[in-house]
Structure formats: structure tokens, C-alpha cells
Scaffold this motif. Structure first.
Motif, PDB file in Angstrom:
ATOM      1  N   TYR A 265      41.127  16.184 128.846  1.00 40.46           N
ATOM      2  CA  TYR A 265      42.224  16.807 127.898  1.00 40.46           C
ATOM      3  C   TYR A 265      42.133  16.840 126.293  1.00 40.46           C
ATOM      4  N   ASP A 266      41.678  15.841 125.946  1.00 38.88           N
ATOM      5  CA  ASP A 266      41.040  15.593 124.336  1.00 38.88           C
ATOM      6  C   ASP A 266      40.133  16.747 124.175  1.00 38.88           C
ATOM      7  N   PHE A 267      39.257  17.005 124.858  1.00 36.12           N
ATOM      8  CA  PHE A 267      38.099  17.784 124.563  1.00 36.12           C
ATOM      9  C   PHE A 267      38.983  19.503 124.697  1.00 36.12           C
ATOM     10  N   ALA A 268      39.772  19.435 125.292  1.00 37.93           N
ATOM     11  CA  ALA A 268      40.638  20.699 125.460  1.00 37.93           C
ATOM     12  C   ALA A 268      41.492  21.098 124.265  1.00 37.93           C
ATOM     13  N   ARG A 269      41.899  19.983 123.678  1.00 41.20           N
ATOM     14  CA  ARG A 269      42.626  20.100 122.615  1.00 41.20           C
ATOM     15  C   ARG A 269      41.815  20.562 121.460  1.00 41.20           C
ATOM     16  N   GLN A 270      40.635  19.898 121.291  1.00 38.38           N
ATOM     17  CA  GLN A 270      39.487  20.056 120.247  1.00 38.38           C
ATOM     18  C   GLN A 270      39.014  21.661 120.446  1.00 38.38           C
ATOM     19  N   ALA A 271      39.064  22.031 121.705  1.00 39.73           N
ATOM     20  CA  ALA A 271      38.392  23.444 121.954  1.00 39.73           C
ATOM     21  C   ALA A 271      39.585  24.551 121.610  1.00 39.73           C
ATOM     22  N   ILE A 272      40.873  24.220 121.843  1.00 39.06           N
ATOM     23  CA  ILE A 272      41.761  25.190 121.409  1.00 39.06           C
ATOM     24  C   ILE A 272      42.139  25.415 119.973  1.00 39.06           C
ATOM     25  N   ASP A 273      41.981  24.035 119.316  1.00 40.41           N
ATOM     26  CA  ASP A 273      41.925  24.207 117.931  1.00 40.41           C
ATOM     27  C   ASP A 273      40.943  24.962 117.165  1.00 40.41           C
ATOM     28  N   MET A 274      39.562  24.714 117.861  1.00 38.40           N
ATOM     29  CA  MET A 274      38.453  25.645 117.512  1.00 38.40           C
ATOM     30  C   MET A 274      39.012  27.040 117.794  1.00 38.40           C
ATOM     31  N   ALA A 275      39.245  27.364 118.776  1.00 40.11           N
ATOM     32  CA  ALA A 275      39.499  28.587 119.216  1.00 40.11           C
ATOM     33  C   ALA A 275      40.328  29.381 118.079  1.00 40.11           C
ATOM     34  N   LEU A 276      41.553  28.585 117.785  1.00 40.66           N
ATOM     35  CA  LEU A 276      42.688  29.239 116.811  1.00 40.66           C
ATOM     36  C   LEU A 276      42.057  29.222 115.446  1.00 40.66           C
ATOM     37  N   GLY A 277      41.186  28.225 115.023  1.00 40.20           N
ATOM     38  CA  GLY A 277      40.535  28.241 113.727  1.00 40.20           C
ATOM     39  C   GLY A 277      39.493  29.287 113.622  1.00 40.20           C
ATOM     40  N   ARG A 278      39.018  29.875 114.809  1.00 42.49           N
ATOM     41  CA  ARG A 278      38.146  31.074 114.475  1.00 42.49           C
ATOM     42  C   ARG A 278      38.813  32.234 114.683  1.00 42.49           C
ATOM     43  N   GLY A 279      40.095  32.416 114.545  1.00 43.49           N
ATOM     44  CA  GLY A 279      40.890  33.575 114.853  1.00 43.49           C
ATOM     45  C   GLY A 279      41.685  34.029 115.797  1.00 43.49           C
ATOM     46  N   GLY A 280      41.382  33.158 117.019  1.00 42.48           N
ATOM     47  CA  GLY A 280      42.195  33.428 118.223  1.00 42.48           C
ATOM     48  C   GLY A 280      41.487  34.754 118.952  1.00 42.48           C
ATOM     49  N   ASP A 281      42.105  34.995 120.187  1.00 42.95           N
ATOM     50  CA  ASP A 281      41.837  36.020 121.003  1.00 42.95           C
ATOM     51  C   ASP A 281      40.328  35.837 121.496  1.00 42.95           C
ATOM     52  N   GLN A 282      40.370  34.601 121.790  1.00 43.45           N
ATOM     53  CA  GLN A 282      38.947  34.039 122.457  1.00 43.45           C
ATOM     54  C   GLN A 282      38.916  32.748 123.289  1.00 43.45           C
ATOM     55  N   ALA A 283      37.981  32.463 123.928  1.00 44.88           N
ATOM     56  CA  ALA A 283      37.964  31.178 124.755  1.00 44.88           C
ATOM     57  C   ALA A 283      36.989  30.147 124.103  1.00 44.88           C
ATOM     58  N   VAL A 284      37.214  28.809 124.191  1.00 44.21           N
ATOM     59  CA  VAL A 284      36.408  27.866 123.838  1.00 44.21           C
ATOM     60  C   VAL A 284      36.056  26.912 124.767  1.00 44.21           C
ATOM     61  N   VAL A 285      35.179  26.549 125.288  1.00 43.38           N
ATOM     62  CA  VAL A 285      34.857  25.497 126.388  1.00 43.38           C
ATOM     63  C   VAL A 285      34.143  24.375 125.711  1.00 43.38           C
ATOM     64  N   LYS A 286      34.807  23.206 125.811  1.00 40.13           N
ATOM     65  CA  LYS A 286      33.929  21.951 125.047  1.00 40.13           C
ATOM     66  C   LYS A 286      33.497  21.180 126.483  1.00 40.13           C
TER      67      LYS A 286
END
Length: 666
Positions: A291-312
Motif C-alpha cells: 500500500y505504501d508503494f501504491a501511494r508513492q506510485a500515485i504521487d508519481m503519476a500525479l507528479g508526471r501530469g496524470g492520465d497514466q498508470a505507475v506500478v512500483k
């Protein structure tokens, strides 16, 4: 052989020992005869009988015992050989070159089942060649495949006289590994899904249709993840949490997270298409860590502009999507919150060290100057770290070295390290990657770090920042600093030369307000204009030299159109003071060619090939440059490639374009 000789000697001694008591009995009988000859004679006769029996046993039965022991040993060896032959474990003997000398029945049967009749081990496993065998000192294990079997191959080195042989064992791990893979595939992964522009989309439809739009979005998302047997929970109106088995990640990888495109088809009259961001955490030791990885991944997805998926997945990060431009937020709430947090952070500190990225450009300089002005207004000591000065910014830099500003306004990294202490805040502007900062050692030593940047976050972004303000929709770092200046305090007054530097940063990064501009970009420019920024002065500062203009024109003239929509070219760096700047300008100008979706210009500088990538709206050049070890923004990105020629670098660019076209990423 020594052990056999020792065993034989022990046996002889065992057979001989009764003789010694018999001899002692005869001697004792002789002594008794002296005292009483009748008794002594009787004892003597008995001793002779006993000695004779012992001699008989030693002379006759000894040979029979030897023959019996030899027979037992032969029978034991035969039994051992039979057991080894019929052992269920696959066993073989190899000579020093890996040639088979012996195979037991199980090994022969396994090879026959695989339709193999090898004479040497490397015919089965090429990696186990004589060179590899020579490296084995005692034993070694290898995990290899033979047909559909997955084996643990064990080799044990043995000595045979002065030569060496290898004992070979096969352990079938097929079922074990299959169970392990099945168990791994059923482990749970955690995910977060955010709607990027929920509020804006709702505002684009009337009140009556809003519940219907919400229901259609929910239905689209829930049905998609129901097909993967996921458990989904809606946390807020635009936020979801879900849990699913790891094996379904493969489906998402194969479909490139097509839910990103499917949700955009939801339309009941809304003027703005819905986009979403997904962050998934996998590979954690516990579910809490996932879950902590998921939070980091969503922060990165939003930090990259959104409209994307990030898997950590542990230390690995995978990106999908990111084809849509990030939407500018019309509200400045975040800018105000970050400005107030920044003020509170530096109020209790004594000093600010400000640095941008390597080869500082005008956007990095302007943003650093804006932060310096904030610190100076608050009465804090501040310095800008600048080691290598780009010739393109030298005219602007000279305006801060005319006596109106402190001599130590700009300091090298070495001096900054001496000033760094517990009361120092390190402010990083115009980059969020540790490998790109002007002073990497400062980043390692600083206790308090602030990051202000407009580039999309990448895998190696700065993680230990106390305050991070990364907005990908912003046109430039100068635009972000201009907003922070307005909210941090009414006392901060930007001087004319500082306003020129910040205005120039916006002009250069937006290519004269043509790229990545929004309402807030023009508002920031208007604020700087009110503080004395002059368009004419800025334009004069960045007029080109004739040699630079010729080099840029030559790069445009020699451009190659690859795959119909990609302009590729080289910029000759000979005789140019700032060849990377000229290359970037050429890449900008190539976008004006009809049909060009993206342009990439390669320039050799300081034994590296610098790639300048530009796009308008259809291609995400940041993703393209990330595949080459670089990064940047969706429409402005770059990379640095070492130990190769311009031609080799451009071939890599072409390979990346081909791969992205094949996968549908562009």
C-alpha cells in the motif's frame, strides 16, 4: 588404500592376541614346575593345548575369515553399485572435460524421455562448458531448464588419483517452482485510482446530468476491475482503492492499462474528457508495504501530469499512458499553501543555498534569483550555487555582477559545502532528479531540502525533500516562483533585473509563449511586467550570434523526416560557445514544419551527445527521453548519452521511436 591397510592390520592383531596369553601360560607353568613339578606339568600340558588351539585358529581360520570379509566387502560394493544404479535420483559421472563416463538408470530414462543422447554435458546445457567446469573447486548448483523440466543441476568435484571427475545430480524442481509461481501470482497487490479532473468535468455539465456522469464513471471503472476479481472501494468522490491478485498485473501490462482510454469515452455532453491516474504497489514484504508503494506510485503519476498508470515493484517503476497534456489548475490554492509552508520552513533557518540543474539555463537562473530575493527580504543569508556557467546566460548573469548585488551571491559547490550546516535550507529549482543537480554532494549532505520544479517526476526523483512543489502543468520554474513570491509576503518586491531574469525564463521555456502556456503563465508574466520586466531588454539579451544562427540553420537544413512525423537532425558544435542551446533552438524551429509531431536534435558537447527533444501536443517526448536515461517535460525533454557518436545516439532514438510506435505509445 591407507584405510584398507589399516583395517587389515587391525584384523591381524585381533587374530594374533590369543597367542600371547598362551605363551605367558607356558612360562607360568615352567615357574610352577620349580615349586611343584606335578602341578606345573599339568598346567604346562593345558598351556600347550591352549597354544595349539590358538595357532590352529590363526593359521587355518584366519584365511577363512579373510575370505569371508573379502566376500562381504565385494557384496557391499555390489549392493552399493546396484543401489546407485537403481536410485530414483538422476546421477552420472563426468570426466574433466564434461564427457559422460557413467549414467544411472534414472538419468538414462530422463534423457531418453527428453529425446537426448548426449556425449557431453554442454550438449545439454551450453553454459556448462569445460571453462565453467574448471571454475568449480568443490561443488556448484545451477538452475536450468531441460525441455519443460526445470532442474537444479548440482556438480561435485572429486579426485581420482591425480585426475579429477565430476559427480552430476539432477533435482527436478518443476512442481516446486510451479507451486511457488502460483503462490506468487496469487499474492495481493494494492492500488489507488484517482480521477484527475473530476471537478472540471462536473462543471462542464448541468446539475441534472452530474449524478448520471458520476454513475457512468463508477460503472466503467468497477466493471473493468471486476473482470480481474478485484476488490474495489470508493474512498471519496474522485478516489478509489482496490486490491487484486498479482497475476492480473500481466493482463494490465498486456493491455497497457487501456482503462485510461476507456474512461475517456464516457460522455453525456461533458465538454471535458475524464482522465484518471493509477498507482499500484507490488513486491512489498507485507501488504502494508504494498500500500505504501501504491501511494508513492500515485504521487508519481500525479507528479508526471496524470492520465497514466505507475506500478512500483520494489525498486523498479513502470510507466504506462501519459498521452494527454496535464490540465492547468485555475485555482492557486496549492501555490498559496506551498508558499506559506515555504515561509514557515525558512523562518527558523539562518541560510539558504539555492541550486538548479547542471549547465544552468535562464529558467533555472531566474527561479534561483526569485528565491534569493525572498530570502533577502526575510533577512536570511542566501547564495546561488553556480559552478559551470552556460554562455547563453552569461549576459543576464553579468547584470547581477555590477556591484548592486553581493559578491558572494553566486558561489561554487566547494564553498557551499563549507557553509552547509543544520541551519541551512537547500532549495533545488528547475529539476527534481538527484543526478541532474548542480551540486550532488550538497544534496547528500543537506538536512532540509526544498524542491520547486515543473518537470515530470521520474524514478530517481529527490525523495528526502521536506517540501516538494512539482507542478507539471506550469510552463517553467520561473512561473512557479513568481506565484510563490506573490503569496509568501507582501513585503517581497522584485527588482527590475530580477523581473527580467524571471520573465526571460518563461519566454525561453515557452518558446515565446507558444508551448505549455496557460492562463497562469500569462498572469505570472503580467506580474513580472508590473515589476519592471521589459520585453525589449530580454529580447536583446538573447539575440543570436551569426555562427549560432548558421549552425541552427544547417541543422534544420539537414533534418531527416523519420517515420513521416519525426524530424531528426545533428547540430555541429564546432566553434559554438553553447552548442546545446543552439541544438534546442533548432529542435524548436523544426516543430514549425507541417506534419512534424516531434523533433530531436543531437549535439556533441564535452564528450557527450546531448539530445534535445521537442513536441507540440501529439507525442510525449519525456517518455521517449526517459527510455534513453533522460527526462524532462511532456513537450520539452532531453537526454545525455556518453561513450558513443552522434550517429549511434540517433540510431538509439530511432529504435525507441520504433518500439513506441509498435506498442502504440505514440
Amino acid at each position: 588404500m591407507k584405510e584398507e591397510r589399516k583395517a587389515q592390520e587391525k584384523l591381524r592383531n585381533y587374530l594374533r592376541w590369543p597367542i600371547f596369553p598362551a605363551v605367558l601360560s607356558i612360562l607360568m607353568a615352567v615357574l610352577i614346575c620349580v615349586a611343584n613339578w606335578e602341578t606345573g606339568l599339568l598346567v604346562f600340558l593345558l598351556a600347550l593345548i591352549c597354544g595349539g588351539i590358538c595357532l590352529r585358529l590363526y593359521a587355518v581360520s584366519g584365511a577363512e575369515i579373510y575370505r569371508a570379509m573379502i566376500g562381504f566387502s565385494a557384496a557391499t560394493d555390489s549392493m552399493q553399485a546396484r543401489l546407485a544404479e537403481n536410485l530414483d535420483l538422476c546421477y552420472a559421472l563426468l570426466d574433466r572435460s564434461g564427457a559422460f563416463s557413467y549414467q544411472n538408470t534414472a538419468m538414462t530414462a530422463l534423457l531418453a524421455a527428453q529425446h537426448k543422447n548426449p556425449r557431453r554435458l554442454d550438449e545439454l546445457f551450453p553454459e556448462l562448458n569445460p571453462e565453467e567446469l574448471a571454475k568449480i573447486t568443490e561443488s556448484a548448483d545451477y538452475h536450468l531448464s531441460l525441455g519443460e523440466l526445470r532442474l537444479r543441476v548440482r556438480l561435485v568435484r572429486e579426485k581420482l588419483g591425480n585426475d579429477k571427475v565430476f559427480a552430476l545430480y539432477f533435482y527436478d524442481e518443476t512442481a516446486l517452482l510451479k507451486l511457488r509461481e502460483e503462490e506468487e501470482s496469487r499474492r495481493l497487490t494494492a492500488g489507488l485510482l484517482y480521477l484527475d479532473n473530476y471537478e472540471e468535468a462536473m462543471e462542464s455539465v448541468d446539475d441534472v446530468r452530474r449524478p448520471l456522469l458520476t454513475a457512468m464513471i463508477d460503472r466503467k471503472i468497477v466493471r473493468y476491475f471486476d473482470g480481474m476479481q478485484a476488490i474495489m472501494k470508493k474512498l471519496e468522490k474522485d478516489k478509489y482503492f482496490f486490491v487484486m491478485e498479482r497475476r492480473h498485473l500481466r493482463e494490465l501490462y498486456e493491455t497497457q492499462f487501456d482503462i485510461l482510454e476507456q474512461v475517456k469515452t464516457v460522455n453525456i455532453g461533458n465538454e471535458m474528457r475524464i482522465t484518471l491516474s493509477i498507482g499500484i504497489g507490488d513486491g512489498g514484504a507485507t501488504y502494508a508495504q504494498c500500500y505504501d508503494f501504491a501511494r508513492q506510485a500515485i504521487d508519481m503519476a500525479l507528479g508526471r501530469g496524470g492520465d497514466q498508470a505507475v506500478v512500483k515493484d520494489g525498486e523498479n517503476i513502470h510507466y504506462f499512458g501519459g498521452k494527454t497534456n496535464s490540465k492547468e489548475k485555475t485555482t492557486r490554492v496549492k501555490a498559496r499553501v506551498k508558499a506559506h509552508a515555504f515561509r514557515e520552513l525558512i523562518e527558523n533557518k539562518d541560510r539558504l543555498l539555492i541550486m538548479g540543474h547542471k549547465l544552468m539555463d535562464i529558467d533555472s537562473l531566474g527561479a534561483a534569483v526569485g528565491i534569493w530575493r525572498i530570502a533577502a527580504t526575510m533577512g536570511k543569508e542566501a547564495h546561488i550555487v553556480s559552478s559551470a556557467v552556460n554562455n547563453a546566460i552569461r549576459p543576464m548573469l553579468a547584470r547581477f555582477q555590477n556591484g548592486d548585488y553581493p559578491e558572494d551571491m553566486f558561489i561554487p559547490e566547494e564553498k557551499a559545502l563549507q557553509l552547509l550546516d543544520e541551519g541551512t535550507v537547500l532549495v533545488v529549482v528547475d529539476t527534481n532528479r538527484p543526478s541532474m543537480v548542480e551540486g550532488p554532494r550538497l544534496l547528500d549532505a543537506a538536512k532540509t531540502i526544498v524542491v520547486l520544479d515543473h518537470h515530470r517526476q521520474s524514478q530517481d526523483s529527490i525523495r528526502n525533500a521536506q517540501l516538494s512543489y512539482v507542478e507539471t502543468y506550469a510552463s517553467s520554474a520561473c512561473e512557479m516562483v513568481a506565484e510563490v513570491v506573490q503569496y509568501i509576503s507582501d513585503e517581497v518586491k522584485i527588482r527590475t533585473v530580477e523581473a527580467d531574469a524571471m520573465y526571460a525564463g518563461i519566454v525561453i521555456d515557452t518558446h515565446n509563449f507558444q508551448n505549455q502556456t496557460g492562463v497562469r503563465t500569462f498572469e505570472a508574466a503580467a506580474f513580472l511586467r508590473r515589476n519592471g520586466a521589459d520585453v525589449t531588454r530580454v529580447r536583446k539579451l538573447f539575440r543570436e550570434k551569426l555562427d549560432d544562427y548558421r549552425a541552427k540553420s544547417e541543422a534544420i537544413h539537414n533534418a531527416e523526416i523519420y517515420r513521416e512525423h519525426f524530424a531528426l537532425s545533428f547540430c555541429d558544435s564546432e566553434g559554438l560557445e553553447s552548442p546545446t542551446v543552439v541544438g534546442a533552438q533548432a529542435a524548436n524551429d523544426l516543430l514549425d514544419v507541417i506534419g512534424v509531431k516531434a523533433s530531436i536534435v543531437a549535439t556533441t558537447f564535452r564528450e557527450k551527445v546531448f539530445l534535445s527533444a521537442r513536441a507540440i501536443d501529439e507525442v510525449n517526448v519525456q517518455v521517449m527521453m526517459e527510455k534513453l536515461g533522460g527526462g524532462g517535460h511532456r513537450t520539452i525533454a532531453g537526454a545525455q548519452l556518453a561513450n558513443m557518436t552522434q550517429e549511434e545516439a540517433m540510431n538509439q532514438v530511432k529504435q525507441v521511436i520504433d518500439e513506441m510506435l509498435l506498442k502504440g505509445e505514440i
